[in-house]
Design a protein around this motif. Structure first.
Motif, PDB file in Angstrom:
ATOM      1  N   ARG A   1      15.030  16.067 -27.465  1.00  0.00           N
ATOM      2  CA  ARG A   1      15.564  17.425 -27.334  1.00  0.00           C
ATOM      3  C   ARG A   1      17.016  17.399 -26.866  1.00  0.00           C
ATOM      4  O   ARG A   1      17.882  18.076 -27.444  1.00  0.00           O
ATOM      5  N   ILE A   2      17.319  16.588 -25.852  1.00  0.00           N
ATOM      6  CA  ILE A   2      18.687  16.521 -25.321  1.00  0.00           C
ATOM      7  C   ILE A   2      19.630  15.929 -26.357  1.00  0.00           C
ATOM      8  O   ILE A   2      20.722  16.458 -26.609  1.00  0.00           O
ATOM      9  N   PHE A   3      19.210  14.826 -26.971  1.00  0.00           N
ATOM     10  CA  PHE A   3      20.068  14.148 -27.942  1.00  0.00           C
ATOM     11  C   PHE A   3      20.340  15.049 -29.146  1.00  0.00           C
ATOM     12  O   PHE A   3      21.477  15.147 -29.622  1.00  0.00           O
ATOM     13  N   THR A   4      19.304  15.734 -29.633  1.00  0.00           N
ATOM     14  CA  THR A   4      19.470  16.614 -30.786  1.00  0.00           C
ATOM     15  C   THR A   4      20.407  17.770 -30.463  1.00  0.00           C
ATOM     16  O   THR A   4      21.270  18.137 -31.269  1.00  0.00           O
ATOM     17  N   GLN A   5      20.239  18.350 -29.286  1.00  0.00           N
ATOM     18  CA  GLN A   5      21.139  19.439 -28.874  1.00  0.00           C
ATOM     19  C   GLN A   5      22.581  18.965 -28.818  1.00  0.00           C
ATOM     20  O   GLN A   5      23.497  19.685 -29.235  1.00  0.00           O
ATOM     21  N   GLN A   6      22.788  17.760 -28.305  1.00  0.00           N
ATOM     22  CA  GLN A   6      24.141  17.226 -28.204  1.00  0.00           C
ATOM     23  C   GLN A   6      24.758  16.970 -29.583  1.00  0.00           C
ATOM     24  O   GLN A   6      25.943  17.226 -29.797  1.00  0.00           O
ATOM     25  N   CYS A   7      23.958  16.494 -30.506  1.00  0.00           N
ATOM     26  CA  CYS A   7      24.477  16.186 -31.846  1.00  0.00           C
ATOM     27  C   CYS A   7      24.797  17.447 -32.643  1.00  0.00           C
ATOM     28  O   CYS A   7      25.656  17.422 -33.533  1.00  0.00           O
ATOM     29  N   THR A   8      24.101  18.547 -32.350  1.00  0.00           N
ATOM     30  CA  THR A   8      24.269  19.773 -33.134  1.00  0.00           C
ATOM     31  C   THR A   8      25.048  20.845 -32.390  1.00  0.00           C
ATOM     32  O   THR A   8      25.209  21.959 -32.908  1.00  0.00           O
ATOM     33  N   ALA A   9      25.557  20.538 -31.188  1.00  0.00           N
ATOM     34  CA  ALA A   9      26.297  21.537 -30.407  1.00  0.00           C
ATOM     35  C   ALA A   9      27.594  21.920 -31.121  1.00  0.00           C
ATOM     36  O   ALA A   9      28.233  21.073 -31.760  1.00  0.00           O
ATOM     37  N   PRO A  10      27.999  23.186 -31.031  1.00  0.00           N
ATOM     38  CA  PRO A  10      29.264  23.604 -31.666  1.00  0.00           C
ATOM     39  C   PRO A  10      30.470  22.838 -31.138  1.00  0.00           C
ATOM     40  O   PRO A  10      31.375  22.494 -31.892  1.00  0.00           O
ATOM     41  N   ALA A  11      30.478  22.589 -29.818  1.00  0.00           N
ATOM     42  CA  ALA A  11      31.570  21.839 -29.193  1.00  0.00           C
ATOM     43  C   ALA A  11      31.020  20.521 -28.670  1.00  0.00           C
ATOM     44  O   ALA A  11      29.913  20.465 -28.121  1.00  0.00           O
ATOM     45  N   LEU A  12      31.790  19.464 -28.821  1.00  0.00           N
ATOM     46  CA  LEU A  12      31.363  18.132 -28.391  1.00  0.00           C
ATOM     47  C   LEU A  12      31.542  17.980 -26.886  1.00  0.00           C
ATOM     48  O   LEU A  12      32.647  18.118 -26.360  1.00  0.00           O
ATOM     49  N   ASP A  13      30.443  17.712 -26.179  1.00  0.00           N
ATOM     50  CA  ASP A  13      30.541  17.426 -24.748  1.00  0.00           C
ATOM     51  C   ASP A  13      31.250  16.097 -24.545  1.00  0.00           C
ATOM     52  O   ASP A  13      31.112  15.169 -25.350  1.00  0.00           O
ATOM     53  N   ASP A  14      31.986  15.990 -23.430  1.00  0.00           N
ATOM     54  CA  ASP A  14      32.757  14.772 -23.184  1.00  0.00           C
ATOM     55  C   ASP A  14      31.867  13.553 -22.994  1.00  0.00           C
ATOM     56  O   ASP A  14      32.193  12.460 -23.455  1.00  0.00           O
ATOM     57  N   PHE A  15      30.742  13.738 -22.276  1.00  0.00           N
ATOM     58  CA  PHE A  15      29.860  12.605 -21.996  1.00  0.00           C
ATOM     59  C   PHE A  15      28.405  13.051 -22.068  1.00  0.00           C
ATOM     60  O   PHE A  15      28.029  14.052 -21.460  1.00  0.00           O
ATOM     61  N   LEU A  16      27.607  12.298 -22.778  1.00  0.00           N
ATOM     62  CA  LEU A  16      26.174  12.538 -22.839  1.00  0.00           C
ATOM     63  C   LEU A  16      25.540  12.398 -21.461  1.00  0.00           C
ATOM     64  O   LEU A  16      24.700  13.200 -21.052  1.00  0.00           O
ATOM     65  N   THR A  17      25.930  11.352 -20.717  1.00  0.00           N
ATOM     66  CA  THR A  17      25.310  11.086 -19.423  1.00  0.00           C
ATOM     67  C   THR A  17      25.659  12.163 -18.391  1.00  0.00           C
ATOM     68  O   THR A  17      24.875  12.435 -17.488  1.00  0.00           O
ATOM     69  N   LEU A  18      26.820  12.773 -18.533  1.00  0.00           N
ATOM     70  CA  LEU A  18      27.178  13.860 -17.629  1.00  0.00           C
ATOM     71  C   LEU A  18      26.282  15.062 -17.886  1.00  0.00           C
ATOM     72  O   LEU A  18      25.796  15.711 -16.965  1.00  0.00           O
ATOM     73  N   ASN A  19      26.033  15.350 -19.154  1.00  0.00           N
ATOM     74  CA  ASN A  19      25.145  16.447 -19.517  1.00  0.00           C
ATOM     75  C   ASN A  19      23.710  16.169 -19.075  1.00  0.00           C
ATOM     76  O   ASN A  19      22.999  17.070 -18.606  1.00  0.00           O
ATOM     77  N   ALA A  20      23.274  14.916 -19.216  1.00  0.00           N
ATOM     78  CA  ALA A  20      21.884  14.567 -18.909  1.00  0.00           C
ATOM     79  C   ALA A  20      21.642  14.321 -17.419  1.00  0.00           C
ATOM     80  O   ALA A  20      20.486  14.226 -16.987  1.00  0.00           O
ATOM     81  N   TYR A  21      22.708  14.239 -16.644  1.00  0.00           N
ATOM     82  CA  TYR A  21      22.583  13.872 -15.233  1.00  0.00           C
ATOM     83  C   TYR A  21      21.686  14.847 -14.471  1.00  0.00           C
ATOM     84  O   TYR A  21      20.918  14.441 -13.589  1.00  0.00           O
ATOM     85  N   SER A  22      21.768  16.138 -14.812  1.00  0.00           N
ATOM     86  CA  SER A  22      20.975  17.131 -14.087  1.00  0.00           C
ATOM     87  C   SER A  22      19.475  16.866 -14.209  1.00  0.00           C
ATOM     88  O   SER A  22      18.693  17.315 -13.354  1.00  0.00           O
ATOM     89  N   HIS A  23      19.071  16.128 -15.230  1.00  0.00           N
ATOM     90  CA  HIS A  23      17.650  15.858 -15.444  1.00  0.00           C
ATOM     91  C   HIS A  23      17.120  14.764 -14.518  1.00  0.00           C
ATOM     92  O   HIS A  23      15.894  14.572 -14.442  1.00  0.00           O
ATOM     93  N   ILE A  24      18.007  14.035 -13.843  1.00  0.00           N
ATOM     94  CA  ILE A  24      17.535  12.972 -12.946  1.00  0.00           C
ATOM     95  C   ILE A  24      17.909  13.231 -11.494  1.00  0.00           C
ATOM     96  O   ILE A  24      17.611  12.415 -10.623  1.00  0.00           O
ATOM     97  N   VAL A  25      18.567  14.353 -11.216  1.00  0.00           N
ATOM     98  CA  VAL A  25      18.888  14.710  -9.836  1.00  0.00           C
ATOM     99  C   VAL A  25      17.631  15.268  -9.169  1.00  0.00           C
ATOM    100  O   VAL A  25      16.990  16.176  -9.706  1.00  0.00           O
ATOM    101  N   MET A  26      17.284  14.714  -8.009  1.00  0.00           N
ATOM    102  CA  MET A  26      16.122  15.189  -7.263  1.00  0.00           C
ATOM    103  C   MET A  26      16.552  15.453  -5.820  1.00  0.00           C
ATOM    104  O   MET A  26      16.798  14.517  -5.056  1.00  0.00           O
ATOM    105  N   HIS A  27      16.653  16.732  -5.465  1.00  0.00           N
ATOM    106  CA  HIS A  27      17.127  17.098  -4.138  1.00  0.00           C
ATOM    107  C   HIS A  27      15.985  17.146  -3.134  1.00  0.00           C
ATOM    108  O   HIS A  27      14.901  17.663  -3.422  1.00  0.00           O
ATOM    109  N   HIS A  28      16.242  16.604  -1.966  1.00  0.00           N
ATOM    110  CA  HIS A  28      15.367  16.737  -0.808  1.00  0.00           C
ATOM    111  C   HIS A  28      16.222  17.357   0.283  1.00  0.00           C
ATOM    112  O   HIS A  28      17.147  16.707   0.781  1.00  0.00           O
ATOM    113  N   PRO A  29      15.967  18.617   0.671  1.00  0.00           N
ATOM    114  CA  PRO A  29      16.869  19.324   1.589  1.00  0.00           C
ATOM    115  C   PRO A  29      17.191  18.520   2.838  1.00  0.00           C
ATOM    116  O   PRO A  29      16.291  18.031   3.522  1.00  0.00           O
ATOM    117  N   ASP A  30      18.500  18.358   3.073  1.00  0.00           N
ATOM    118  CA  ASP A  30      19.026  17.673   4.259  1.00  0.00           C
ATOM    119  C   ASP A  30      18.599  16.223   4.367  1.00  0.00           C
ATOM    120  O   ASP A  30      18.706  15.608   5.412  1.00  0.00           O
TER     121      ASP A  30
END
Length: 568
Positions: A534-563
């Motif tokens: 899903r992420i890769f397909t969205q990136q390939c078909t996006a109207p504007a090219l994102d600078d970095f795939l990993t920057l776009n995908a980074y939010s999917h691996i961020v796991m916050h634990h408050p404080d």
């Protein structure tokens, strides 16, 4: 000589966040608490990182804005080139600080993520250098980053070990090991688990700051002055970014009370704009430099990204964009000449092959490709090369040693100051070759599989007998995007067929079915393949090219634990 006690003078009153980390004012940790990580995330170390962030964040923001402005110029038809304003730097006869004897011989370097077993095996591999990677070979999850810092601290101290319970084998360091280099992340990547004054920290300042703070004293004690720490610096586009790094190094050396120029770095020339800035980058880092490296896979990615609005510069199949292409050969040739003129190392590219254990004939054919590539590099004048797997080191070492003999490098013997001038036209020549359906399929299949592994925490992935990192997924993504945007007509088996969204959708569906067959239904079902698709397909078909795939995908691996106070 002052020690690390020098850092303590700037530490303000801190606070301990519940059962979590002891942090200075203005710093919040949102990553999981772990007692091992607390060895790294001390209040003093975090204060050092915060000091770096506060002093340099506006400079970094300005540099990132300059990248955006340059992209707008290229998208409006401009071409990258040599800067007339810095011609005096390019023409002047200056040299960088002498290369430290400890790293004069770098003929074979192995690279890999900061995983514990990998670090031990790489340091024991027989290579001259191991580059421990926080960047393209690492998925930057909180766990990977912090365990990586723990692993490197233990490696520098010589205490690292690993018990492989499945094999009932204990891995330890040999008496003689490779020299350790560390590659932090690029300027563009944030660290969302550490907030400084309410903003995510700059990822590379976290990587560098924690590593430097905890390990410089051990480097000096174990190896003496002039022995590091050593770094690789990625993804730069302009000398202003090198100037920031130089200022970071000087601040770190001053705060630690150590000799100026102790920190040494090799810069990866892996963006198209940077090839026109090599003299200027070395000049900014001249007291801290030990050379430049041909990061050729990212360089191909950058070529597409730079010319994303230029339909006359479509790449052929990525397997055809090798060193026989004139623009690639010119790039490496200019890097060698520049480095040797400035008396530093010119490092070659990656041998990405991995041993093919179940097919001796195919394995020998792969090794022959490595030999030819390394012979080309050493004859061109490179002082060393990269390998992705320990099994390639003897082959690479043999080629370089047979040609160089006992000389540690070719800096003095391959100056080539009278060689023909390499022009902007040489560096920008349009690549030649066909664009095929198989090229589209390979891009899709490899991009999805790499991203699926990255989302589960693995950033260095063996695929089809090659060791792939983030650069592979980036080339696959931007080439698919480019072909879709301009409706490329395919050659070969797909002759007369244009790349459209509908065609791409069918290719994705068919390649997902192939991936499922290859990896097995159980692994496919439990893996992240559908999310990656899903992420890769969205990136390939996006109207504007994102600078970095990993920057776009980074939010999917961020796991916050408050404080940083939660424990799992």
């Amino acid at each position: 000589m002052l020690g690390f006690g020098t850092f303590s003078h700037s530490i303000s009153a801190g606070r301990k966040t519940g059962m979590g980390y002891d942090v200075p004012e203005g710093v919040d940790i949102r990553g999981r608490y772990d007692p091992e990580f607390a060895r790294i995330l001390t209040r003093d170390a975090l204060q050092f990182v915060a000091d770096l962030q506060r002093e340099f964040r506006n400079h970094i923001k300005y540099a990132m804005e300059c990248r955006k402005e340059a992209k707008m110029r290229y998208n409006n038809g401009a071409m990258p080139g040599f800067d007339p304003a810095t011609k005096s730097v390019r023409d002047a006869e200056w040299v960088c600080a002498p290369v430290p004897p400890a790293v004069a011989d770098r003929r074979v370097e192995i690279t890999g993520p900061v995983e514990r077993k990998m670090i031990i095996n790489a340091l024991n591999s027989g290579a001259k250098v191991f580059m421990a990677d926080f960047e393209d070979a690492l998925s930057p999850s909180w766990e990977n980053l912090m365990r990586g810092q723990v692993n490197l601290k233990d490696a520098v101290n010589g205490t690292i070990s690993f018990h492989d319970q499945a094999r009932n084998r204990v891995y330890k360091l040999n008496e003689h090991t490779a020299k350790l280099f560390v590659r932090p992340r690029g300027w563009h990547l944030p660290e969302d688990h550490i907030l400084i004054d309410g903003e995510p920290a700059t990822g590379c300042l976290v990587d560098f700051g924690l590593y430097f703070f905890h390990n410089y004293a051990a480097f000096r004690q174990n190896q003496g002055e002039g022995c590091g720490p050593f770094l690789y610096l990625p993804k730069m586009e302009h000398s202003r970014e090198a100037r920031i790094w130089n200022n970071v190094f000087e601040k770190a050396e001053k705060m630690a009370g150590i000799q100026r120029g102790s920190i040494r770095a090799t810069v990866l020339i892996e963006t198209l704009p940077a090839v026109f800035q090599m003299d200027e980058i070395l000049y900014e880092l001249r007291d801290h430099s030990v050379g430049l490296n041909c990061g050729r896979w990212d360089y191909i990615f950058s070529y597409v990204k730079t010319f994303q609005a230029h339909p006359d510069r479509l790449l052929p199949d990525r397997v055809l964009v090798g060193m026989a292409q004139h623009f690639m050969e010119s790039y490496c040739d200019l890097l060698i000449r520049t480095c040797h003129r400035r008396s530093v190392h010119a490092m070659g590219g990656m041998a990405a092959q991995i041993p093919i254990r179940d097919d001796p004939a195919a394995n020998e054919a792969a090794l022959e490709l490595v030999r030819k590539d390394k012979l080309r590099e050493v004859k061109a004048g490179h002082d060393g090369t990269w390998a992705a797997h320990p099994g390639l080191i003897p082959t690479c070492m043999e080629v370089f040693t047979n040609y160089m003999g006992n000389a540690p490098n070719q800096i003095e013997t391959m100056k080539r100051g009278d060689a023909a001038v390499i022009t902007e036209e040489d560096l920008l020549q349009i690549p030649r070759g066909v664009r095929t359906m198989e090229g589209l399929r390979l891009n899709t299949r490899v991009g999805i599989q790499y991203l699926a592994a990255w989302l589960t925490g693995t950033g260095s992935v063996p695929l089809y007998n090659l060791m792939e990192d983030a650069a592979t997924a980036e080339i696959s993504r931007v080439q698919n995007w480019q072909w879709l945007k301009y409706g490329v007509e395919l050659d070969g088996d797909g002759i007369g067929v244009k790349v459209t969204v509908d065609l791409f959708g069918r290719v994705v569906e068919e390649e997902m079915a192939r991936i499922e067959r290859e990896v097995g239904k159980d692994k496919f079902k439990t893996g992240k393949y559908k999310e990656a698709c899903r992420i890769f397909t969205q990136q390939c078909t996006a109207p504007a090219l994102d600078d970095f795939l990993t920057l776009n995908a980074y939010s999917h691996i961020v796991m916050h634990h408050p404080d940083g106070s939660s424990r799992l």
